[in-house]
Design a protein around this motif. Structure first.
Motif, PDB file in Angstrom:
ATOM      1  N   LEU A   1       0.632  -1.330  -0.051  1.00 16.16           N
ATOM      2  CA  LEU A   1      -0.152  -0.105  -0.104  1.00 16.16           C
ATOM      3  C   LEU A   1       1.189   1.150   0.105  1.00 16.16           C
ATOM      4  CD1 LEU A   1      -2.641  -0.920   2.549  1.00 16.16           C
ATOM      5  CD2 LEU A   1      -2.775  -1.064   0.295  1.00 16.16           C
ATOM      6  N   ARG A   2      -0.101   1.954  -0.438  1.00 19.24           N
ATOM      7  CA  ARG A   2       1.441   3.621  -0.746  1.00 19.24           C
ATOM      8  C   ARG A   2       0.606   4.790   0.163  1.00 19.24           C
ATOM      9  NH1 ARG A   2       0.757   3.975  -6.899  1.00 19.24           N
ATOM     10  NH2 ARG A   2      -0.397   5.867  -7.385  1.00 19.24           N
ATOM     11  N   VAL A   3       1.248   5.638   0.753  1.00 17.87           N
ATOM     12  CA  VAL A   3       0.673   6.727   1.633  1.00 17.87           C
ATOM     13  C   VAL A   3      -0.261   7.332   0.600  1.00 17.87           C
ATOM     14  CG1 VAL A   3       0.838   8.421   2.721  1.00 17.87           C
ATOM     15  CG2 VAL A   3       1.795   6.234   3.576  1.00 17.87           C
ATOM     16  N   ALA A   4      -1.070   8.517   0.764  1.00 18.14           N
ATOM     17  CA  ALA A   4      -2.199   9.206  -0.804  1.00 18.14           C
ATOM     18  C   ALA A   4      -1.064  10.551  -0.052  1.00 18.14           C
ATOM     19  CB  ALA A   4      -3.260   9.183  -0.075  1.00 18.14           C
ATOM     20  N   THR A   5      -0.715  11.395  -1.405  1.00 16.34           N
ATOM     21  CA  THR A   5      -0.081  12.635  -1.490  1.00 16.34           C
ATOM     22  C   THR A   5      -1.085  13.199  -2.440  1.00 16.34           C
ATOM     23  OG1 THR A   5       1.463  12.275  -3.301  1.00 16.34           O
ATOM     24  CG2 THR A   5       1.716  11.697  -0.855  1.00 16.34           C
TER      25      THR A   5
ATOM     26  N   GLU B   1     -11.635  -0.951   6.840  1.00 12.30           N
ATOM     27  CA  GLU B   1     -11.519  -2.688   8.040  1.00 12.30           C
ATOM     28  C   GLU B   1      -9.992  -3.493   7.242  1.00 12.30           C
ATOM     29  OE1 GLU B   1     -13.081  -5.905  10.189  1.00 12.30           O
ATOM     30  OE2 GLU B   1     -13.567  -3.207  10.102  1.00 12.30           O
ATOM     31  N   ASP B   2     -10.050  -4.172   6.132  1.00 13.63           N
ATOM     32  CA  ASP B   2      -9.446  -4.462   5.251  1.00 13.63           C
ATOM     33  C   ASP B   2      -8.215  -3.854   5.965  1.00 13.63           C
ATOM     34  OD1 ASP B   2      -8.641  -6.433   3.448  1.00 13.63           O
ATOM     35  OD2 ASP B   2      -7.892  -5.294   1.936  1.00 13.63           O
ATOM     36  N   GLU B   3      -7.969  -3.134   6.105  1.00 19.39           N
ATOM     37  CA  GLU B   3      -6.435  -2.340   6.442  1.00 19.39           C
ATOM     38  C   GLU B   3      -6.006  -3.176   7.829  1.00 19.39           C
ATOM     39  OE1 GLU B   3      -4.952   1.475   5.585  1.00 19.39           O
ATOM     40  OE2 GLU B   3      -6.228   1.391   3.835  1.00 19.39           O
ATOM     41  N   GLN B   4      -6.986  -3.159   8.602  1.00 15.83           N
ATOM     42  CA  GLN B   4      -6.925  -3.507   9.587  1.00 15.83           C
ATOM     43  C   GLN B   4      -6.826  -4.617  10.253  1.00 15.83           C
ATOM     44  OE1 GLN B   4     -10.403  -1.228  11.493  1.00 15.83           O
ATOM     45  NE2 GLN B   4      -8.486   0.552  11.948  1.00 15.83           N
ATOM     46  N   ASP B   5      -6.873  -5.511   8.996  1.00 15.67           N
ATOM     47  CA  ASP B   5      -6.761  -7.185   9.025  1.00 15.67           C
ATOM     48  C   ASP B   5      -5.533  -7.983   9.019  1.00 15.67           C
ATOM     49  OD1 ASP B   5      -8.976  -8.090  10.195  1.00 15.67           O
ATOM     50  OD2 ASP B   5     -10.019  -8.601   8.173  1.00 15.67           O
TER      51      ASP B   5
ATOM     52  N   GLU C   1      -7.794   0.888  -4.214  1.00 18.84           N
ATOM     53  CA  GLU C   1      -6.395  -0.667  -3.513  1.00 18.84           C
ATOM     54  C   GLU C   1      -5.427  -0.165  -2.985  1.00 18.84           C
ATOM     55  OE1 GLU C   1      -6.025  -3.703  -5.978  1.00 18.84           O
ATOM     56  OE2 GLU C   1      -6.235  -3.397  -7.379  1.00 18.84           O
ATOM     57  N   LYS C   2      -4.325   0.600  -3.285  1.00 22.31           N
ATOM     58  CA  LYS C   2      -3.140   1.072  -3.470  1.00 22.31           C
ATOM     59  C   LYS C   2      -3.162   2.066  -2.505  1.00 22.31           C
ATOM     60  CE  LYS C   2      -3.362   4.347  -7.991  1.00 22.31           C
ATOM     61  NZ  LYS C   2      -4.597   3.658  -8.292  1.00 22.31           N
ATOM     62  N   TYR C   3      -4.492   2.683  -1.795  1.00 25.32           N
ATOM     63  CA  TYR C   3      -3.718   3.503  -1.079  1.00 25.32           C
ATOM     64  C   TYR C   3      -3.745   2.865   0.438  1.00 25.32           C
ATOM     65  CZ  TYR C   3      -4.691   6.760  -4.615  1.00 25.32           C
ATOM     66  OH  TYR C   3      -4.189   7.415  -5.713  1.00 25.32           O
ATOM     67  N   ASP C   4      -2.843   3.351   1.048  1.00 23.51           N
ATOM     68  CA  ASP C   4      -2.836   3.207   2.587  1.00 23.51           C
ATOM     69  C   ASP C   4      -3.665   4.273   3.193  1.00 23.51           C
ATOM     70  OD1 ASP C   4      -2.360   3.070   5.629  1.00 23.51           O
ATOM     71  OD2 ASP C   4      -0.016   2.166   4.897  1.00 23.51           O
ATOM     72  N   PHE C   5      -5.362   3.988   3.591  1.00 24.18           N
ATOM     73  CA  PHE C   5      -6.121   5.106   4.575  1.00 24.18           C
ATOM     74  C   PHE C   5      -5.392   5.214   6.078  1.00 24.18           C
ATOM     75  CE2 PHE C   5      -8.417   4.653   0.677  1.00 24.18           C
ATOM     76  CZ  PHE C   5      -9.609   5.602   0.462  1.00 24.18           C
TER      77      PHE C   5
END
Length: 423
Positions: free
Chosen positions: A1-5, A44-48, A114-118
């Motif tokens: 995942l990548r951080v959004a800028t 939710e998916d990122e917390q898994d 999908e690619k962003y790290d929320f």
């Protein structure tokens, strides 16, 4: 995942919205709530820990009916998990079960996001993207205009909250002030924690866990009230997007007597208990507050007259009051005497009109004026051309007020004043 800028998350949100409007349609509000369901599934998916489910796993999932349905099924499972979490109780109760978007729309949104790290993206980037979809959907006609983000940031910086401070916005709307305040406090925690890390640039997973625990803890001291249930939900979502558990937000009219608030609110929010209050109350001549049971709580709802150069409050109540006047007094009632600070957006008429002199007299008697910043005329355009200022006040203690009334004059102190040229 990548951080959004920058604006890349904002652009992705816009592409999703354009695609929804072109391929499925629906009312603005329906689309908004359905889109939020998918955002929550993403978080939710990122917390898994396991294999990402909010993802396009192969070309078929993007391009075939069966594949798109598989993506939608996985997102539905994630959303069911969201609904079962107790901290999200009530958020989605009155929305339709499951996700109403067609499978091709869900697959498109997943491909865009999908690619962003929320969880790790900057608050400003998420806030901008979020407010862009919220703004056109939920701005009301009852004087609810969302505060320009730079104005919010300036106000928060001037109030300078610390971890553990009890912070309240009693007309919170979509939560702009409380989210920026929460982030400001989180950043202070992050800077302090960073000094204890083995490698200040990259925490170990245990160090990062501890950091998130402390940030989550700080969120428990942040509260918001608003009488528009949809806006409260939106504020709750906004807090969740910014890594908080969204506990202290309630749908309640903060101008009512505290004894009329629901028990859950009375247990955590009382008058005289806040370190910081920051708000942009609804204002306007079209919306007046009436009803003796509300008005008789407020000095400023009474008739005032001038005697020997001083203002004196009469017993008589006025019939109706603009909400922003009552909000000034209610905000000050919320503050801890002697130390609580308020940042409030007000129409310039309150600060300048001769008819409102008694209001200024009351403010000076009860508060120390720390700052006044004149905002540019375009701050709330095109929604309203009302000229506004941000006023920063500190509530005086009873001892201070007594000393001043005995000496017959207020203490002398510097006041920060500025005119903002652009926003």
């Amino acid at each position: 995942l990548r951080v959004a800028t920058g604006n890349n998350l904002l652009a992705a949100f816009r592409r999703c919205h354009d695609f929804i409007h072109a391929n499925q349609g629906g009312s603005k509000e329906q689309i908004f709530w359905e889109f939020l369901k998918i955002l929550f599934a993403k978080i939710e998916d990122e917390q898994d820990e396991g294999r990402p489910r909010f993802a396009i796993r192969n070309a078929d999932e993007r391009n075939t009916r069966a594949g798109q349905q598989e993506v939608k099924d996985r997102v539905e499972v994630l959303f069911r998990n969201v609904k079962s979490r107790k901290e999200y109780k009530g958020l989605f109760d009155d929305t339709v079960e499951g996700i109403r978007f067609n499978a091709d729309v869900v697959a498109y949104i997943v491909a865009q996001l999908e690619k962003y790290d929320f969880l790790r993206s900057s608050v400003d980037v998420k806030g901008m993207a979020y407010e862009t979809i919220v703004g056109p959907t939920l701005e009301g006609v009852k004087g609810e205009f969302f505060t320009f983000r730079t104005v919010v940031k300036m106000t928060v910086k001037m109030l300078d909250p610390n971890p553990g401070d009890r912070i309240l916005d009693d007309a919170c709307g979509t939560g702009g002030f409380i989210v920026v305040a929460f982030n400001y406090v989180s950043e202070k925690i992050r800077q302090a924690e960073r000094k204890t890390w083995k490698n200040p640039k990259a925490p170990t997973s245990a160090e990062e866990k501890e950091l998130f625990r402390k940030i989550h803890e700080a969120g428990k001291f942040i509260f918001g009230l608003d009488f528009n249930a949809n806006l409260v939900k939106t504020a709750q979502m906004n807090m969740v997007m910014n890594n908080d558990g969204r506990g202290g937000l309630f749908c309640v009219n903060s101008l009512l007597k505290p004894s009329a608030w629901p028990k859950a609110v009375q247990q955590v929010i009382e008058l005289g208990t806040m370190d910081i209050v920051m708000t942009n109350p609804p204002f306007g001549t079209k919306i007046k507050i009436e009803g003796q049971d509300i008005l008789d709580q407020y000095d400023l709802a009474h008739v005032w007259r001038k005697e020997n150069g001083k203002w004196v409050m009469d017993g008589a109540l006025r019939n109706a009051m603009p909400p922003e006047i009552l909000f000034i007094e209610r905000c000050i009632q919320f503050l801890k005497p002697g130390k609580g600070k308020l940042g409030i957006v007000l129409p310039d008429g309150v600060l300048g009109n001769p008819d409102n002199e008694y209001i200024r007299y009351w403010i000076m008697a009860n508060c120390q004026v720390l700052a006044s910043v004149d905002l540019p005329v375009e701050t709330f355009l095109p929604r309203t051309g009302t000229q506004t200022s941000v006023l920063i006040l500190r509530r005086k203690s009873e001892q201070e007020k007594l000393a001043e009334s005995l000496s017959g004059e207020a203490g002398n102190y510097p006041i920060f004043m500025a005119i903002a040229k652009s926003v």
